[in-house]
Scaffold this motif. Structure first.
Motif, short mmCIF file in Angstrom:
data_model
loop_
_atom_site.label_atom_id
_atom_site.label_comp_id
_atom_site.label_asym_id
_atom_site.label_seq_id
_atom_site.Cartn_x
_atom_site.Cartn_y
_atom_site.Cartn_z
N GLY A 12 0.83 -1.21 0.00
CA GLY A 12 0.00 0.00 0.00
C GLY A 12 0.85 1.25 0.00
N THR A 130 -12.86 -8.01 1.51
CA THR A 130 -12.39 -6.62 1.55
C THR A 130 -11.80 -6.32 2.93
OG1 THR A 130 -12.99 -4.34 0.99
CG2 THR A 130 -14.58 -5.57 2.33
N ALA A 132 -11.37 -2.84 5.98
CA ALA A 132 -11.84 -1.50 6.35
C ALA A 132 -11.03 -1.00 7.54
CB ALA A 132 -13.32 -1.52 6.70
N ALA A 133 -10.81 0.31 7.56
CA ALA A 133 -10.11 0.95 8.69
C ALA A 133 -11.15 1.49 9.65
CB ALA A 133 -9.21 2.07 8.19
N GLN A 165 -6.53 3.23 15.54
CA GLN A 165 -6.57 2.82 14.13
C GLN A 165 -6.39 1.32 14.00
OE1 GLN A 165 -4.54 2.30 10.55
NE2 GLN A 165 -4.67 4.47 10.06
N VAL A 167 -7.55 -2.11 11.57
CA VAL A 167 -8.08 -2.53 10.27
C VAL A 167 -8.74 -3.90 10.43
CG1 VAL A 167 -7.49 -3.11 7.88
CG2 VAL A 167 -6.32 -1.21 9.02
N SER A 169 -10.86 -7.24 8.39
CA SER A 169 -10.73 -7.95 7.13
C SER A 169 -11.73 -9.10 7.09
CB SER A 169 -9.30 -8.50 7.02
OG SER A 169 -9.07 -9.14 5.79
N LEU A 193 -11.52 -0.06 2.53
CA LEU A 193 -10.25 0.26 1.86
C LEU A 193 -10.25 -0.29 0.42
CD1 LEU A 193 -7.84 -0.65 4.79
CD2 LEU A 193 -8.62 1.63 4.13
N VAL A 195 -8.70 -2.33 -1.48
CA VAL A 195 -7.74 -3.44 -1.58
C VAL A 195 -8.36 -4.57 -2.40
CG1 VAL A 195 -6.54 -2.95 0.58
CG2 VAL A 195 -8.56 -4.41 0.62
#
Length: 315
Positions: A12, A130, A132-133, A165, A167, A169, A193, A195
């Motif tokens: 990233g 997918t 996400a943060a 923070q 993430v 998945s 995100l 990705v």
């Protein structure tokens, strides 16, 4: 005397042009790019310096490209007399740490992460998973949101990056629902995100199995520099742990915040982020503030930042 940690970014962070200035100016960096080309079977300079971006963004290209850039820059720092007391990397970045520690030959590592990227991409068909943060939320509250989200499919914590923070998945619907629940439970923001796969969750166990077969052919040597593992936020005790922890890392949470706290408790006072971008520098700043530790944080990705670090560290 400064106590230095080399830290390396994950996927990233890539961009077209990364490593070009340093490779053009330093022979030791240029040689790493040449070695990478021989190992992966294509022109690594062209991939990193010219792109195109769409090719560089493909996981099986991204991973060896970032690793090559990181090691090329690290070798320049070492040539100038800057060496780490500890090293750690986020996900893919852990491979750079293992190369710098002497546990893995660069030529083996760069070929390995190309396959790692391919296996990670192939493990889950496009459009199924997918990430996400989740911003501004404590771990305990996130676990509550995850429990509710799991009613809709697979969803897990993937990266504990810094205070506030995290993430997540998993499967698309479960991730989207967890984002909604997280916001209801007080998260400031939840962002899906861009990705191509749900990294660092159980959906990638098959990728870990495939990686384990590749690791059978790679020689792991003694670590000359302590390396902190993503999976447990602790040191590799010895070389016998390397393969097992790298296999687990593909499908388990990345404990980056824990890893940085470990380094802070080891009295590291200088963090040097090596490679494209400076996302780790931002995480380390937040973590060190939370731990009430005063540290110097630098990133090195081009000639200007390289010179700034050399001036600061060797003065």
């Amino acid at each position: 005397m400064k106590k230095i940690a080399f830290v390396f970014p994950g996927q990233g962070a890539q961009y077209v042009g990364m490593g070009k200035e340093i490779s053009n100016q330093y022979k030791v960096a240029d040689e790493i790019f040449q070695e990478a080309s021989l190992s992966v079977g294509y022109d690594m300079k062209n991939m990193c310096f010219e792109g195109p971006e769409e090719e560089l963004k493909k996981t099986e290209n991204t991973q060896p490209a970032i690793l090559t850039t990181c090691i090329a820059i690290a070798k320049v720092l070492e040539e100038k007399g800057i060496h780490p007391h500890i090293t750690a990397g986020l996900s893919l970045g852990e491979y750079a740490s293992l190369v710098i520690s002497g546990a893995m030959e660069f030529k083996d590592a760069v070929a390995l992460v190309k396959k790692r990227g391919k296996y990670m991409q192939e493990a889950v068909p496009l459009g199924v998973g997918t990430m996400a943060a989740i911003l501004g939320m404590e771990r305990e509250d996130l676990y509550k949101a995850l429990e509710k989200g799991k009613e809709f499919g697979i969803v897990e914590a993937a990266n504990f990056n810094s205070p506030g923070q995290i993430v997540i998945s998993g499967e698309i619907v479960a991730v989207e629902k967890t984002c909604e629940f997280a916001k209801e439970l007080g998260a400031k923001k939840a962002v899906v995100l861009p990705v191509s796969a749900p990294f660092h969750c159980s959906m990638l166990i098959e990728a870990g199995r495939n990686l384990s077969k590749e690791l059978e052919n790679i020689e792991i040597k003694d670590l000359k520099v302590p390396v902190i593992a993503n999976v447990n936020g602790g040191y590799y005790k010895d070389s016998s742990q390397v393969k097992d922890l790298l296999i687990k890392q593909v499908s388990q949470s990345v404990l980056w915040e824990d890893s940085v706290i470990k380094m802070l408790h080891e009295e590291i006072d200088t963090f040097i982020e090596i490679g494209p971008g400076k996302s780790l520098s931002g995480f380390i700043k937040k973590i060190s503030k939370q731990e009430d530790k005063k540290v110097d944080i630098y990133n090195v990705e081009d000639i200007k930042t390289l010179e700034a670090v050399v001036d600061a560290v060797l003065k």
